[in-house]
Structure formats: C-alpha cells, structure tokens
Motif scaffolding. Structure first.
Motif, PDB file in Angstrom:
ATOM      1  N   PHE A 180      30.826  22.772   4.776  1.00 49.64           N
ATOM      2  CA  PHE A 180      32.213  22.469   4.999  1.00 49.64           C
ATOM      3  C   PHE A 180      32.897  22.175   3.835  1.00 49.64           C
ATOM      4  N   TRP A 181      32.264  21.300   3.065  1.00 58.59           N
ATOM      5  CA  TRP A 181      33.064  20.782   1.838  1.00 58.59           C
ATOM      6  C   TRP A 181      33.256  22.161   0.959  1.00 58.59           C
ATOM      7  N   SER A 182      32.074  22.839   0.719  1.00 57.74           N
ATOM      8  CA  SER A 182      32.380  23.949  -0.268  1.00 57.74           C
ATOM      9  C   SER A 182      33.398  25.119   0.167  1.00 57.74           C
ATOM     10  N   LYS A 183      33.030  25.329   1.526  1.00 53.57           N
ATOM     11  CA  LYS A 183      34.023  26.364   2.007  1.00 53.57           C
ATOM     12  C   LYS A 183      35.491  26.197   2.060  1.00 53.57           C
ATOM     13  N   ASP A 184      35.431  24.747   2.661  1.00 49.69           N
ATOM     14  CA  ASP A 184      36.898  24.300   2.723  1.00 49.69           C
ATOM     15  C   ASP A 184      37.744  24.118   1.166  1.00 49.69           C
ATOM     16  N   GLU A 185      36.746  23.962   0.072  1.00 49.04           N
ATOM     17  CA  GLU A 185      37.476  23.871  -1.177  1.00 49.04           C
ATOM     18  C   GLU A 185      37.966  25.103  -1.620  1.00 49.04           C
ATOM     19  N   ILE A 186      37.022  26.256  -1.242  1.00 50.33           N
ATOM     20  CA  ILE A 186      37.434  27.738  -1.837  1.00 50.33           C
ATOM     21  C   ILE A 186      38.597  28.111  -1.095  1.00 50.33           C
ATOM     22  N   LEU A 187      38.695  27.677   0.296  1.00 52.10           N
ATOM     23  CA  LEU A 187      39.782  28.222   1.015  1.00 52.10           C
ATOM     24  C   LEU A 187      41.128  27.409   0.632  1.00 52.10           C
ATOM     25  N   GLY A 188      41.132  26.356   0.331  1.00 54.25           N
ATOM     26  CA  GLY A 188      42.224  25.371  -0.206  1.00 54.25           C
ATOM     27  C   GLY A 188      42.679  26.206  -1.463  1.00 54.25           C
ATOM     28  N   SER A 189      41.656  26.409  -2.538  1.00 53.79           N
ATOM     29  CA  SER A 189      42.140  27.002  -3.769  1.00 53.79           C
ATOM     30  C   SER A 189      42.976  28.236  -3.355  1.00 53.79           C
ATOM     31  N   PHE A 199      44.691   9.784  -2.317  1.00 54.41           N
ATOM     32  CA  PHE A 199      44.516  11.165  -1.939  1.00 54.41           C
ATOM     33  C   PHE A 199      45.516  11.404  -0.828  1.00 54.41           C
ATOM     34  N   GLU A 200      45.834  12.977  -0.974  1.00 53.23           N
ATOM     35  CA  GLU A 200      46.937  13.394  -0.181  1.00 53.23           C
ATOM     36  C   GLU A 200      46.292  13.945   1.180  1.00 53.23           C
ATOM     37  N   TRP A 201      46.469  12.983   1.908  1.00 51.04           N
ATOM     38  CA  TRP A 201      45.734  13.490   3.242  1.00 51.04           C
ATOM     39  C   TRP A 201      46.310  14.522   4.114  1.00 51.04           C
ATOM     40  N   SER A 202      47.727  14.610   4.022  1.00 52.90           N
ATOM     41  CA  SER A 202      48.406  15.610   5.069  1.00 52.90           C
ATOM     42  C   SER A 202      47.789  16.947   4.709  1.00 52.90           C
ATOM     43  N   GLU A 203      47.755  17.378   3.511  1.00 54.53           N
ATOM     44  CA  GLU A 203      47.536  18.512   2.995  1.00 54.53           C
ATOM     45  C   GLU A 203      46.087  18.937   3.548  1.00 54.53           C
ATOM     46  N   PHE A 204      45.404  18.071   3.100  1.00 58.60           N
ATOM     47  CA  PHE A 204      43.793  18.125   3.427  1.00 58.60           C
ATOM     48  C   PHE A 204      43.504  18.528   4.863  1.00 58.60           C
ATOM     49  N   ILE A 205      44.094  17.528   5.806  1.00 61.56           N
ATOM     50  CA  ILE A 205      43.933  17.710   7.101  1.00 61.56           C
ATOM     51  C   ILE A 205      44.471  19.006   7.695  1.00 61.56           C
ATOM     52  N   LEU A 206      45.513  19.473   7.076  1.00 60.29           N
ATOM     53  CA  LEU A 206      46.003  20.827   7.471  1.00 60.29           C
ATOM     54  C   LEU A 206      45.026  21.864   7.223  1.00 60.29           C
ATOM     55  N   MET A 207      44.612  21.749   6.062  1.00 61.39           N
ATOM     56  CA  MET A 207      43.742  22.944   5.684  1.00 61.39           C
ATOM     57  C   MET A 207      42.410  22.807   6.278  1.00 61.39           C
ATOM     58  N   ALA A 208      41.634  21.716   6.283  1.00 60.70           N
ATOM     59  CA  ALA A 208      40.453  21.352   6.807  1.00 60.70           C
ATOM     60  C   ALA A 208      40.371  21.783   8.337  1.00 60.70           C
ATOM     61  N   GLY A 209      41.455  21.390   8.882  1.00 55.38           N
ATOM     62  CA  GLY A 209      41.522  21.361  10.124  1.00 55.38           C
ATOM     63  C   GLY A 209      41.948  22.663  10.537  1.00 55.38           C
ATOM     64  N   SER A 210      42.610  23.424  10.021  1.00 49.74           N
ATOM     65  CA  SER A 210      42.730  24.689  10.332  1.00 49.74           C
ATOM     66  C   SER A 210      41.379  25.565  10.419  1.00 49.74           C
ATOM     67  N   SER A 211      40.556  25.368   9.125  1.00 50.05           N
ATOM     68  CA  SER A 211      39.273  26.088   8.965  1.00 50.05           C
ATOM     69  C   SER A 211      38.196  25.517  10.011  1.00 50.05           C
TER      70      SER A 211
END
Lengths: 529, 695
Positions: free
Chosen positions: B417-426, B567-579
C-alpha cells in the motif's frame, strides 16, 4: 655459461623437430611409447619457453629481447636471427601451451602414429619459428615450413573430404605466401641497403606509393591466414575435416599467425599505407563479425559451425589493429591469445563429442546432456567464454577493442557510430548461434536412436584435464587481464606511438579517416580537480 | 570507528563468499561427481551458511550506513593500456547497502526453502551451486562503483539465469526458455554496451556522477546536442528494459517460469529483475536532466504495468499469473523512476521483493502439494483449474499467500500500500494520464490476485477431477498440434489415454502442507510483507530520508507527533482513498466471480471475445516476434550460408577450375588451336552464369 646468454629461442625452436627425427628409431608396439615421447618433448619445450620468459624477459623493455643473431649468407645480409618482443612473447608461449595440449589430445590417434607425432612436432617448431624469427626471408621459410605438416595432417587423418580440404588449404596459403616473398624481396632491395632484417626494414623510408603496394601484397597473404572475408572459404573446409588435435592447432595458433604478421609488418613497417587501409580493414572486420556469425548460425555441421565462429571472432582482431589506439591494439593481441585458448577448447570438445556420437550433424544429436553431464558442463563453459562472458578473457579483449575503437580520434564520429553499432550486432548474434548449438546437442528429450547405437560415456579425466588447463588462463586473464597485458604493454605502446607519429606526421591535426563528417569528442570547459 | 572500518575493508566478501561456495561445489561436481552428488546435505549447509555469513555482513554494513557512515569506495586497476586505465572495486553507499540486505535476505530464505522443494531432485547439489553463483553475481552488481563493472555483473546475472531457467534441461520448454531469456537480455545488453561506449566517448568516464555531471555540462555549453545525449541515454535504458522485463523486451520473463520455483522467486523478487531498476537508479544523474528520456521511461513503465496486469487476468497457470504480475509491478517501479520519484521506485522495489518472493514460494509450496496428487507434470500441477480448497490442507501456505495478495493489492497497512500509493501520488503530480492508467492497473491487480487466491485456496478441491485433467491435456495437444501440423497429433493422443489409466495408483487423494523448511521462509517473509511499508509512510518517511537521488537534499525528519500535525491529510486521503477504492472494487468483483460464483466469468469472456483472446494470447507478442525476428534471422542466416557456399566459394573454385583448364588449354593454344581457346572462354562464361543462376 650465463643464463642470459643461453640461446633460449634457437634451442626451443629446434628441439621438437630434432626430437622428431628420432621417432623412427623408437621401439613401439602398441603406440603408447610414442605418445608419451611426444608429450614429454612438448612439455620440455614448453618448460624451456617458460624458463626463457621467466629468466630472460623484461616487461618494461619495448624492444626485442632474447636476441640471437648468427650470420648465414653475408652477401644478402641474411642471418639466423631470432628474438621476442611483447608481440611475439605471448604468442610463443601460447604456441608451446596449445601444442603440448594438442599432443595430449591426440591420445586416441591410432593411424600411423609415427608420422602423426613427427608432423605434430615439426609443426611445433615451424610455429615457434614464425613468431620468433626477425628476418624476413626466414619468416617466409618458417611460414612455408609449417604448411607442409598441416597439409599432410589434413590429407591423411582428415574426414571424408580430406583431400579436397587439404588441397584447397595448400593452394590458398601457398598462393598467399607468394605475395609475402615478392613483397619481402621488394622491400629488401629498396633503397641503398640490402637487408632482410625486420628492424632494418621497419626503419627504411619508403614512398607512400611503394608502401601501398607492399601493404596490399602482405594483406592478401595474411588475409588468407587470419582469415578475412572473402578469402576465408578454405577454413570451414579445413576445419571441417581436421581431427581434434590438428583442429586445436589450426584454430589456436595458425590463425594467429595472420594477425601477428599484420601487426608486425603492415602496421609496424608501413605506417602511411596503414592509415589509408585502416578504414577498409574496419569494414572487413565488421563483415567478418556479422557475416561469419550468420553463416555459423545456419550451419548444420558442428565443426563448420565453430569454424565460422572463429572467423567471426577474428573480426575483432582486425578492428583492433585498425583502431590507431593503444587500447584497441592491446585488445587485438589479447583477442588473439584469448581466441587461441577458447577456440582450441571448443574444437577439442567438438572432437570429444564426435568421438561419442560419431556424427557432426546437429539434427542427429539432441538430449545427450543427461548421459554426458561433464562434457555438457565444459561445453557450456567454453561457449560462454566464446560469447564473451565477463570474467573470461574473450570479454576483456572485445571490450578493449570496443572502447579503443570508440574513443579513437582517427575516425569521424559517424563512421565510428555505424561501425560500433554493427560490431555490437555481433554481440547479439554470437549467443544466438552458440546457444542454439548447445540446445541442439545437449538439451531436450534424449535422442533414442543415438542412445541405442552409440556408447555415450562421460568425459574421461584426460579430457577434463585438458579443458581445465585451457580454462585456467581463460578465466585468469578474464578476472585480471593485466596479468597478460603487462607482458606486451610497452611494445604495443611503442608500436602505436610509432604508427601515429609517422602516419600522421604530414599534418598537424589528425585528419579523420573515412570521408564522413567529422565530430570530435567534445572538450570539457570544466577541468576535473 | 575502529570496529566499523574492518567491516568496510572486508565488504568484498559479501559477493565473494557465495562465489567461493559455488566454485568449491562446482569443482567437486566436475571432478568427483558421484561423491559430491551424494553429499547433499553437507553441500547445502555449506552454501547456505556462506550466504548467511554474507547476509550478516550486509546487515552490519546497512546499520553502519543508517548511522551515517560516509560512502566507502575501494578500487584497483583492472586493465590498462598505456595511460588508459580501467578500474574495478566496490562502493558501499546507502543504495548499495539497502540492496545488499534485500538480496541476501531473499537469497538466504530461498536457499532454505530449496532444501524442501528440491529434496527429491537428482540435481539438488548442482541447483545449490547455481543459486549461489546467481546470488554472488547480483551482489557484485549492487556494489559496483562504475558502469563498466555493472555491465560485467549484469552479463553474469544473465548467464546464471540461463543456467537456472534451463536447469531441467531434458524438458523442451525449459531448453527454449533459457535460450530466449539469454538472447532477449543480450538485445538489451547491445543497447547498454553502445550507450556505455557512447557516454564514455563523450565524458571520458564510467563513474555515475561524473558521467551525469559532465553530460549535463556538455549539453548546457552546446558541445553536445540534447538529441544526441538523449539517444545515448535511451541506449543505456535498453539494458534495464530487458532485465526488468519492460515492454517490448518482456517476453523472456513469463517463459522463465520453466525453471524450478525457487528460481522464479529469486529472479522475480531480488535478483535479475531488480537489476534493471537498480541500474536506472544508479544512472539517475544521467537521466534526470534529459526530460525526453524520463518521459519515455515513465511511459514504458506505465504501459508495461497495464499490459502485464491485463494478461495476468486470464492466466490459468499459477506461476505464469504471478510472472505477469511481476512484470506489471516492475512497470510501476519504472514509472516511478520516470516521473522522478526515485525513492518511491526503490521503496516499491524493496516491498515488492519481499511480498513477491513470498508469493512465488507459496506457489511453489502449492505445486509441491499438488504434485502429490497429480504427479510431476507441470501442466497439471500448476494449473489453477485443478486446485481449489487448498486452504484446508495447506493452512500456512494459504495464510501467507493471502498476506502477499493483500500487500500487492495495496490494502493498508500492508507493505504494498505505502509504496504503490507513493508512486501513484508522485505520478499524479507529473501527469494525470499516467496516473489514471496506473490507478486502473491497481484495480486490475486486485482483481487478478484475488481471482488467483480464490481459485487456489477456496471452494472445492478439483485436483482429482479426471475430466478437467483430460481437458487440460487435450488443450496442450491442440496447442502443440497447431504448431506441428495435424499429422503430429494422433500418436500423442494415444499415449494420453494410456497414461491416464495407469498413472494415478500411487498418488495421494489430497495435498499436504509442505515441510518446515519450506513453510518457515514463508512465515519469515510474511513479516516484512506486512510491516516493512511502515518505514516509508508519507507522514515520516524514513526510507526517503535514507534513499534519495544524489543530487537531492532531504530535510531532516520531524518526530511523529509533529509530523502528524503538519501533514496534509486531505490530499493523502484523496489519493490513498482512490487507490484503495479501486482495489476494493477489484476484490469485490473477484469475490462475486470466483468465491460466490454470482457472475460467470466464462460468459463475460464470451461477450468480449477479442479482448479475452488478446489477453489470453499475451497480446500475440510471442507470435509476432517469432514471425519477424526468429524466422527473419534464420532466413537471413540461411541465405548468407548459401551465398557463402555458392558464390564466394564458387568463385574460388571456378578460378581454380579456370586456371586448370587454361593450363591444359595453353598446350593446345601453342599448337595453334584457337577455337579451343574460344571454347574455354565460352565454358568459363557458362560456368559463371550457371553458378550465379543456381543461387
């Protein structure tokens, strides 16, 4: 007598042939005494060579060493003169090494053993002579001397088409060596001094036109030997018919004579002509690499397949010679030694496989890996060496040629780009034909017909020993190439320096060869501190 | 400090130890094959303990690097000609230390596992020697101080993969696969070699940062156009493309499944495929200033990720399915590199190494269990249509497989989760299009992984179902028949029925859990698969602080409490939530289709037949390559040989013939028979025409 004055080279050259003269008088009923006799002679000679190298050879001296010179025909300044510099020394050692192993590889020979060992020993002398003599006429004699044993070895112990192959071989090489004679005479009588001495000839100042003619003549002779496309067609026939030990000598040493002579004469004595011919050499080198790799891929006969692979590998020698860089020339010499070892090992293994399967046609083999795991392992290792796997000598040699040629300032960018690209195609083609070959011999389900009719026994200790002997230097030079390059480094440096200072003497700046747009390596404004 | 230095001085032992093991056992096999083959356990223990020692040393180096030890490099002069020198040596920096730990741990566990998996194989000892050699080459690669040395080990890794994939050399499949792997990789090496030479020509160095620096300077001051520099970099990239199985050089990877399963785990997790990503990371100084190259890398990665996932959906062979999933995950890593997310790509490399190694070892355990039921036939033992319900019989395997599946699907808090999410976020920050493809692929991934899990471990056990077995065999014969022509089918069909009748007597009715030597590595790998992601959370990214591009400065890490607050939670939740969301959709679909059977997969397949066929036939890439390259190369070779024999040799023979005839003819000529002379000329011309006519 002091060790330094001991006539090492003369003794080592004459020892095998003299010993061979006693062969008819050796009592021998079962053929076992003879082979031991030949082996011991070979071994003694090799030990003497190593001793000469160890005691009398200095790595830091770029000139001739172990020199002996005795006047023979004073009117012609003809001398028995031998010597070794960095170029000859590795090849002389290689000759001793491969020839001794070839004798060990001839253990199964039962047909006319006396003549066979006589010829092998005669060849030993001839080959040493070619690399050691420093007199043009003697060189020609030695060159011819070594042809006769090869001819007989081919025509008596060869395969089905042995007479055709032997005749073709003798016609080609004898035809080629005529050019050597003509060129040697012309050069000897050029100018005021009549001399056949190689260093005197190298120091003479020839006109460019004369050089071009001489260069072309030498090139034809050596292109047959090396071989260079399109003068290569004797080689698959000769190699296809030869028995394993002869095969080892052909691939291991004979082909190197061509490369050696091109460096010694074409590059060393005719620098201006070399600058003109070099781009052509590069083009022929590339043709050799790609053309022979493709033919090898299509070949269905195992021996011929490996023979073509030899031609392909010699392409790198030609390109290294034509690179005008230390590194490239160094790589060319290394490639010669390396192919001498790898080629000999592959041909020996082909012979060993043939002894068991009694067929050379790939379609009739298959799946023999289960029955002969040791041969399988050795064959795979040697094929890997041949396809230039890092950690083995072939890789270093090819890499040095690649880097040397790519960084050469003598060629235009475009020419280099295209040439390197095409050379690299060889990197893809070589594994294709070698791995397909392994696949067809060893992999897959067992070929039932072969198993039923032939006794597929695994390698015997003698065979493992021979391959181990060849693999030790292959891997040794691959891991630490300096071991070998330091022997000849000073010589190749002085050769390249001489070549560059003379070939490019007329112009201040290097003119790019091959008439294509010139792009030099970009200069950096920042200096590394 | 006094204690630390010797570790660095002896760091070369890390690759050398396994090499020594391989060399000793290998020499034993050649010289005393009978004795060595009987010394199974001692050889295995010897090699495993050497690898273990290398692992301990790697951990020591790693901890020392974490504590901030400076980069350590040692070189020696390897080859020289005049003033030209080539150096070799080793360098230990953050990246190298991390890779050492990944490679040694995975290799060590795979070796332990091998003892159980290969227990009955006659090539047990040989297999260990190869494994050891393989690990050694990979370890040498990661500590290489320059591009040239990487190339050296790069080739060695390729050679080892050849040996290992072709380990069962009596099987045609394995024999073809190993050759394919080697040659495909050589195509990549062709580019790598050219790129390496070109960069050396331009910059005069093989050192990574020097090359990058000088190349950038050259492009800036205009002595080298950006286009030429781009070509150089793309040539280099061909190497990683082949090694890391990126489209279009991915074809070898699925076929590599012909090797024994421990090899698949090693190749797909820690060694071979990781080498490509590693090289891109090392060459980052060269790539990062060339935007075209970076874009190309990102697109290649993204496309590969999608393609791999799309093929994995329809695979029935458990190992092939995992193989395509590896390809897809490697695509993600490449994508990360391409969008400049250096840390994220390597983070995914690490997490993926652990969970994919575990998944492969699980599949090996399943196959091992299945073989008891269906016999040693890869066709039957690896097909998921014959599995099902294995959870009851193999609880440890199924539990660890589930952990791996959750990790690869990107379900928090598992590692993936953590690694894939970081890739998708970037990726999103660079290109929304790339992100969208990556996001969709994440959904497909979740679907096919759970499809695999359900068909293997849930439902009813189908292994003893004769009907399916016969159907599978028939399918294979059809495939073979298609390539051999209709005539070749009949005799094989006869053997099929005969085999089916007497083959089953001694087989067990149900599979069993694998022995402890196999389950222990699974459990050991499950721990990092769950937890290791936590070192790279977006709140406090320890991983990024440790691994970052040489050119980048990273800010000091905040303590957890502050990090959470800032930490900017809103962006993280949006990205992580969608994946996570698309992952859950994929999982739900898989549950509906394969667990509850509410949707019939076959019906869907029938509806979108062309797409289904495209996926099932791997986008027809193999067929295309076979038609174009394999046939083309063979044809060209054949023509060259014909030319050599007919024309080149023909002219020579003709020349000989002509001389002979003219020699004879001269006698007549002297006698004044000019007509005969003309006849010879005519004959020669005729001969020439004939020779050229034949060819």
């Amino acid at each position: 007598m002091e060790l330094a004055q001991f006539p090492w080279l003369t003794v080592t050259i004459f020892l095998p042939i003299t010993a061979a003269l006693f062969i008819p008088f050796i009592p021998d009923k079962d053929g076992k005494t003879l082979r031991w006799y030949a082996l011991i002679v070979g071994l003694i000679d090799f030990v003497l060579l190593v001793a000469a190298f160890y005691l009398g050879y200095d790595f830091n001296d770029s000139g001739l060493q172990l020199v002996e010179s005795y006047t023979w025909v004073p009117q012609l300044d003809l001398k028995w003169s031998v010597g070794a510099d960095g170029l000859s020394m590795p090849l002389i050692l290689l000759t001793g090494f491969i020839s001794t192993l070839a004798i060990l590889a001839s253990w199964p020979v039962t047909l006319k053993p006396r003549l066979f060992y006589f010829l092998i020993l005669a060849m030993y002398s001839g080959q040493l002579g070619v690399f050691a003599v420093q007199d043009m006429l003697l060189f020609f004699f030695m060159w011819e001397l070594e042809l006769i044993p090869v001819y007989l070895l081919l025509s008596i112990w060869g395969g089905k088409k042995r007479l055709y192959a032997a005749t073709k071989f003798i016609l080609y090489t004898a035809g080629g060596s005529l050019f050597i004679l003509v060129a040697a005479l012309a050069m000897a009588f050029y100018g005021d001094v009549v001399s056949f001495d190689m260093s005197t000839l190298a120091a003479k100042d020839y006109t460019v036109k004369f050089q071009l003619f001489m260069y072309a003549a030498f090139l034809v002779a050596y292109a047959v030997k090396l071989p260079i496309f399109p003068l290569h067609t004797w080689l698959p026939d000769a190699h296809g018919e030869a028995t394993a030990p002869v095969h080892m000598l052909l691939a291991g040493i004979l082909l190197k004579m061509g490369g050696y002579a091109i460096i010694r004469m074409n590059l060393g004595m005719l620098p201006d002509a070399h600058a003109v011919f070099a781009p052509i050499l590069v083009i022929f080198g590339i043709i050799n690499i790609i053309y022979a790799a493709l033919t090898s891929f299509a070949q269905r006969n195992l021996k011929r397949k490996i023979a073509y692979s030899s031609i392909s590998h010699m392409g790198f020698v030609i390109i290294g010679i034509a690179s005008f860089t230390n590194l490239g020339l160094s790589g060319a010499v290394l490639q010669m030694v390396s192919h001498g070892l790898i080629g000999a090992s592959l041909f020996f293994l082909v012979g060993a496989t043939y002894d068991r399967t009694h067929t050379l046609v790939l379609n009739e083999m298959g799946g023999v890996g289960k029955k002969m795991p040791k041969i399988f392992a050795m064959f795979t290792t040697c094929s890997m060496a041949s396809l230039a796997l890092p950690g083995m000598s072939g890789f270093v040699a090819e890499l040095m040629v690649f880097v040397g040629f790519a960084t050469s300032d003598a060629y235009s960018f475009t020419f280099k780009l295209i040439a390197v690209m095409l050379m690299a195609v060889g990197v893809i083609l070589t594994p294709i034909y070698l791995l397909t070959m392994l696949r067809e011999i060893f992999y897959g389900p067992e070929n039932q017909e072969l198993i039923e009719h032939e006794a597929l026994i695994d390698a015997e200790p003698r065979e493992v020993f021979i391959i181990a002997c060849l693999l030790i230097p292959i891997i040794g030079f691959g891991l630490y190439p300096k071991m070998l390059t330091q022997i000849y480094d000073t010589t190749t440096i002085s050769l390249t320096d001489n070549l560059r200072s003379r070939a490019f003497a007329s112009t201040e700046e290097l003119q790019p060869l091959a008439f294509l747009p010139h792009l030099q390596a970009p200069e950096l404004p920042i200096t590394a501190d | 400090m006094e204690l630390i230095e010797p570790i660095y001085q002896y760091a070369w032992l890390v690759p050398v130890l396994p090499l020594v093991g391989a060399a000793i056992v290998g020499t034993g096999l050649i010289s005393y094959s009978q004795t060595t083959s009987t010394l199974r356990r001692p050889s295995a223990v010897f090699i495993v303990s050497l690898t273990g020692a290398a692992m301990v040393l790697s951990f020591l180096l790693f901890f020392s690097q974490v504590q901030g030890h400076e980069v350590y490099t040692r070189t020696f002069e390897w080859a020289s000609a005049g003033d030209f020198k080539l150096t070799m040596g080793y360098t230990i920096d953050h990246l190298a230390a991390l890779m050492l730990v990944i490679v040694t741990t995975v290799a060590f566990l795979v070796m332990v596992y091998t003892d159980g998996y290969m227990a009955h194989d006659p090539g047990y000892v040989r297999f260990y020697a190869y494994l050891s050699l393989f690990s050694s080459s990979m370890l040498g690669l990661v500590i290489s101080p320059n591009l040239l040395q990487i190339y050296v080990f790069w080739e060695l890794v390729g050679m080892c993969s050849y040996l290992l994939i072709g380990f069962w050399y009596g099987r045609d499949g394995a024999a073809d696969a190993c050759q394919k792997a080697f040659i495909t990789n050589r195509v990549g090496d062709f580019g790598l070699l050219l790129g390496m030479l070109a960069l050396f020509w331009a910059t005069g160095s093989f050192e990574f940062d020097v090359m990058g620096e000088r190349l950038t300077a050259l492009v800036e001051n205009g002595s080298l156009t950006a286009g030429v520099a781009t070509i150089f970099a793309v040539l280099i990239f061909l190497g990683p493309m082949a090694k890391s199985a990126q489209f279009p050089l991915h074809v070898w990877l699925p076929d590599a499944m012909e090797g024994p399963t421990p090899i698949s785990a090693l190749i797909h997790a820690a060694t071979m495929v990781a080498a490509g990503i590693f090289l891109v990371a090392r060459m980052f100084p060269v790539f990062e200033d060339l935007p075209t190259v970076m874009t190309a890398i990102a697109w290649v990665g993204c496309f590969t990720a999608f393609m791999g996932a799309s093929i994995a959906i329809t695979q029935n062979d458990i190992k092939k399915g995992l193989a395509y999933s590896t390809m897809s995950q490697l695509g993600y890593m490449m994508l990360a590199m391409g969008v400049g997310a250096y840390g994220a790509g390597l983070f995914h490399l690490m997490t993926h190494a652990y969970f994919k190694a575990m998944l492969f070892l699980c599949s090996g355990s399943v196959i091992h269990g299945m073989e008891e039921v269906v016999g040693h036939d890869p066709l039957l033992a690896q097909d998921m249509r014959l599995m099902g319900g294995l959870r009851k019989y193999m609880p440890i395997t199924s539990a660890t497989f589930l952990v791996g599946t959750l990790a690869i699907c990107g379900i928090p808090p598992f590692a993936g989760f953590w690694s894939k999410d970081e890739i998708l976020g970037s990726t999103f920050a660079v290109s929304p299009v790339l992100w969208a493809i990556g996001w969709l692929t994440a959904g497909i991934t979740a679907f096919y992984m759970f499809r695999m899990y359900f068909s293997t471990f849930e439902g009813e056990f189908r292994g003893t179902n004769k009907e399916i077995q016969t159907q599978l065999k028939r399918e294979q014969l059809m495939a073979m028949g298609a390539s051999l022509g209709p005539g070749a089918m009949n005799p094989q069909e006869l053997t099929l029925d005969a085999e089916a009748e007497h083959g089953e007597d001694h087989h067990a009715a149900t599979p069993h859990e694998s022995p402890i030597s196999m389950t222990l590595p699974l459990v050991a790998l499950a721990v990092p698969s769950v937890l290791i992601g936590l070192v790279g959370t977006p709140f406090v990214n320890y991983f990024e602080a440790f691994i970052h591009p040489p050119s980048e400065e990273v800010e000091a890490l905040l303590p957890w409490s502050e990090a959470f607050a800032e930490f900017e939670w809103s962006e993280f939740i949006l990205m992580a939530g969608s994946s996570v969301g698309i992952g859950l959709i994929g999982i739900s679909l898989a549950i509906l289709m394969y667990a509850q059977k509410k949707i019939d997969p076959a019906a869907i397949a029938n509806q979108i037949k062309p797409l289904y066929q495209l996926s099932k036939n791997k986008w027809y890439i193999d067929e295309i390559y076979d038609a174009v390259f394999v046939k083309g190369c063979r044809g060209l070779a054949k023509q060259t040989l014909t030319m050599d024999v007919r024309i080149v040799d023909g002219i020579v023979n003709l020349a000989g013939f002509v001389t002979l005839v003219t020699g004879e003819g001269l006698k007549y000529l002297e006698n004044g028979r000019a007509q005969f002379y003309a006849l010879i000329v005519f004959g020669a011309v005729l001969g020439l025409v004939l020779v050229s006519g034949i060819t």
